[in-house]
Design an enzyme around this catalytic site. Structure first.
Site, PDB file in Angstrom:
ATOM      1  N   ASP A 143      24.007  36.235  15.505  1.00 43.67           N
ATOM      2  CA  ASP A 143      24.772  37.454  15.586  1.00 43.67           C
ATOM      3  C   ASP A 143      23.744  38.407  15.618  1.00 43.67           C
ATOM      4  O   ASP A 143      24.061  39.745  15.556  1.00 43.67           O
ATOM      5  CB  ASP A 143      25.559  37.496  14.401  1.00 43.67           C
ATOM      6  CG  ASP A 143      25.151  37.326  12.985  1.00 43.67           C
ATOM      7  OD1 ASP A 143      23.908  37.115  12.923  1.00 43.67           O
ATOM      8  OD2 ASP A 143      25.922  37.428  11.933  1.00 43.67           O
ATOM      9  N   SER A 144      22.341  37.959  15.446  1.00 39.95           N
ATOM     10  CA  SER A 144      21.300  38.853  15.781  1.00 39.95           C
ATOM     11  C   SER A 144      21.577  39.579  17.066  1.00 39.95           C
ATOM     12  O   SER A 144      20.822  40.628  17.441  1.00 39.95           O
ATOM     13  CB  SER A 144      19.951  38.360  15.700  1.00 39.95           C
ATOM     14  OG  SER A 144      19.839  37.030  16.545  1.00 39.95           O
ATOM     15  N   ASP A 174      26.461  31.317  15.663  1.00 42.30           N
ATOM     16  CA  ASP A 174      26.406  32.008  14.376  1.00 42.30           C
ATOM     17  C   ASP A 174      27.831  32.729  14.189  1.00 42.30           C
ATOM     18  O   ASP A 174      28.437  33.401  15.280  1.00 42.30           O
ATOM     19  CB  ASP A 174      25.507  33.330  14.475  1.00 42.30           C
ATOM     20  CG  ASP A 174      24.649  33.300  13.150  1.00 42.30           C
ATOM     21  OD1 ASP A 174      24.964  32.582  12.300  1.00 42.30           O
ATOM     22  OD2 ASP A 174      23.680  34.266  13.242  1.00 42.30           O
ATOM     23  N   LYS A 225      27.147  28.292  12.447  1.00 41.53           N
ATOM     24  CA  LYS A 225      26.368  28.651  11.202  1.00 41.53           C
ATOM     25  C   LYS A 225      27.298  29.574  10.506  1.00 41.53           C
ATOM     26  O   LYS A 225      27.806  30.474  11.032  1.00 41.53           O
ATOM     27  CB  LYS A 225      24.798  29.307  11.701  1.00 41.53           C
ATOM     28  CG  LYS A 225      24.042  29.699  10.605  1.00 41.53           C
ATOM     29  CD  LYS A 225      22.532  29.829  10.721  1.00 41.53           C
ATOM     30  CE  LYS A 225      22.474  31.241  11.631  1.00 41.53           C
ATOM     31  NZ  LYS A 225      22.771  32.267  10.714  1.00 41.53           N
ATOM     32  N   GLU A 236      26.778  32.122   6.861  1.00 37.76           N
ATOM     33  CA  GLU A 236      25.872  32.422   5.831  1.00 37.76           C
ATOM     34  C   GLU A 236      26.546  32.312   4.459  1.00 37.76           C
ATOM     35  O   GLU A 236      27.851  32.351   4.187  1.00 37.76           O
ATOM     36  CB  GLU A 236      25.650  33.911   5.935  1.00 37.76           C
ATOM     37  CG  GLU A 236      24.861  34.041   7.037  1.00 37.76           C
ATOM     38  CD  GLU A 236      24.432  35.703   7.431  1.00 37.76           C
ATOM     39  OE1 GLU A 236      24.655  36.633   6.650  1.00 37.76           O
ATOM     40  OE2 GLU A 236      24.122  36.030   8.433  1.00 37.76           O
ATOM     41  N   GLU A 243      16.076  31.955   5.119  1.00 37.13           N
ATOM     42  CA  GLU A 243      15.322  33.277   5.614  1.00 37.13           C
ATOM     43  C   GLU A 243      14.719  33.949   4.661  1.00 37.13           C
ATOM     44  O   GLU A 243      15.416  34.449   3.497  1.00 37.13           O
ATOM     45  CB  GLU A 243      16.490  34.031   6.344  1.00 37.13           C
ATOM     46  CG  GLU A 243      16.108  35.349   6.960  1.00 37.13           C
ATOM     47  CD  GLU A 243      16.839  35.944   8.285  1.00 37.13           C
ATOM     48  OE1 GLU A 243      17.977  35.262   8.367  1.00 37.13           O
ATOM     49  OE2 GLU A 243      16.787  37.017   8.654  1.00 37.13           O
TER      50      GLU A 243
HETATM   51  O1  KIV Z   1      21.386  35.706  13.893  1.00 39.66           O
HETATM   52  C1  KIV Z   1      20.144  35.160  13.769  1.00 39.66           C
HETATM   53  O2  KIV Z   1      19.631  35.065  14.994  1.00 39.66           O
HETATM   54  C2  KIV Z   1      19.889  34.182  12.841  1.00 39.66           C
HETATM   55  C3  KIV Z   1      18.781  33.449  12.961  1.00 39.66           C
HETATM   56  C4  KIV Z   1      17.512  34.506  12.858  1.00 39.66           C
HETATM   57  C5  KIV Z   1      18.739  32.561  11.815  1.00 39.66           C
HETATM   58  O3  KIV Z   1      20.819  33.880  11.812  1.00 39.66           O
END
Ligand code: KIV
Length: 270
Positions: A50-51, A89, A119, A121, A188
């Protein structure tokens, strides 16, 4: 796909890599062309992070990213990936409201994109949800330490787990996440001593980002390691290229060639 390709990386292969002492390589991707390159050169895990909210959309935080947007990017990435494990994510508020909602959203992401894991959090508050997701057959990668979806709670992107109490809670969360069945765990921005302790205390692989050398694998945001942002230089990012400079030069030369009539040439015309 798993049956056709015996070298396909699965969640089980990722877990075996820790047992065999083989380090796990991971990067983010948001589009077909980069995903295809990563897959071709042998990356183990591709995360549609989600980056993308920050690096693709130019948002201040990852919070605005939606399930529809993640699905859009993952479909493009999927087309480029044959071997790597493809992880998605889950966006903010797509899994926190209720277990039912989490199953619906994570299930939808897997159904519509062909990704192989999600993924999520967070630690303790997410345990019942993650347990249920794993029970219904959705592989989950955990994420502890600096969890960017909680940025407004933290108030900054500083290193987490420096104080004894928070370090202890990260360690206990890691153990609990292993118990409910996550197949791997992103750590992280935590001190490397804490990452080492977590890595040695659980049997599932840890994937670090700004968490030092003792994790079982490493992940970076792909645009960061390619040097696409000249102004963003965090300590934990190693730049393997300076693409920003290279690309800007290419763009400048293109503009110049048009202005001077140097492009297209006779050979480039019909
Ligand atoms: O959103 C993302 O890119 C991440 C990674 C940096 C682990 O969560």
């Amino acid at each position: 796909m798993i049956l056709e390709n015996p070298r396909k990386i699965t969640t089980k292969v990722i877990q075996r890599m820790k047992k065999d002492g083989e380090k796990i390589s991971a990067l983010t991707a948001y589009d077909y062309i980069i995903a295809n390159m990563l897959d071709e050169v042998g990356i183990d895990i591709i995360l549609v992070g989600d980056s993308l909210g920050n690096v693709f959309q130019g948002q201040e935080t990852t919070l605005p990213v939606t399930v529809d947007e993640i699905i859009y990017h993952t479909k493009a990435v999927r087309k480029g990936v044959k071997r790597a494990l493809l992880v998605v994510d889950m966006p903010f508020l797509s899994y926190q409201i209720s277990i039912e909602d989490a199953i619906r959203n994570c299930g939808r992401v897997l159904k519509e994109t062909g990704a192989e894991a999600v993924k999520i959090e967070g630690g303790k508050p997410m345990l019942p949800t993650i347990k249920r997701l794993v029970e219904v057959g959705i592989p989950v990668m955990g994420h502890l330490g600096l969890t960017p979806q909680s940025i407004h709670k933290f108030g900054s992107y500083d290193v987490r787990g420096k104080q004894k109490q928070e370090a202890e809670s990260i360690l206990q969360d890691a153990k609990a996440l292993e118990q409910v069945g996550v197949f791997s765990l992103v750590l992280e921005k935590i001190p490397s001593s804490l990452a080492k302790k977590v890595t040695n205390s659980i049997s599932i692989p840890t994937i670090g980002i700004g968490a030092g050398p003792y994790c079982d694998g490493q992940i970076l945001v792909v645009y960061d390691m390619l040097g696409m942002f000249e102004d963003f230089q965090p300590k934990f990012v190693r730049k393997y290229a300076e693409l920003s400079k290279t690309m800007k030069n290419a763009f400048r030369n293109y503009i110049k060639d048009i202005k001077t009539g140097n492009f297209p040439s006779k050979e480039e015309s019909f």
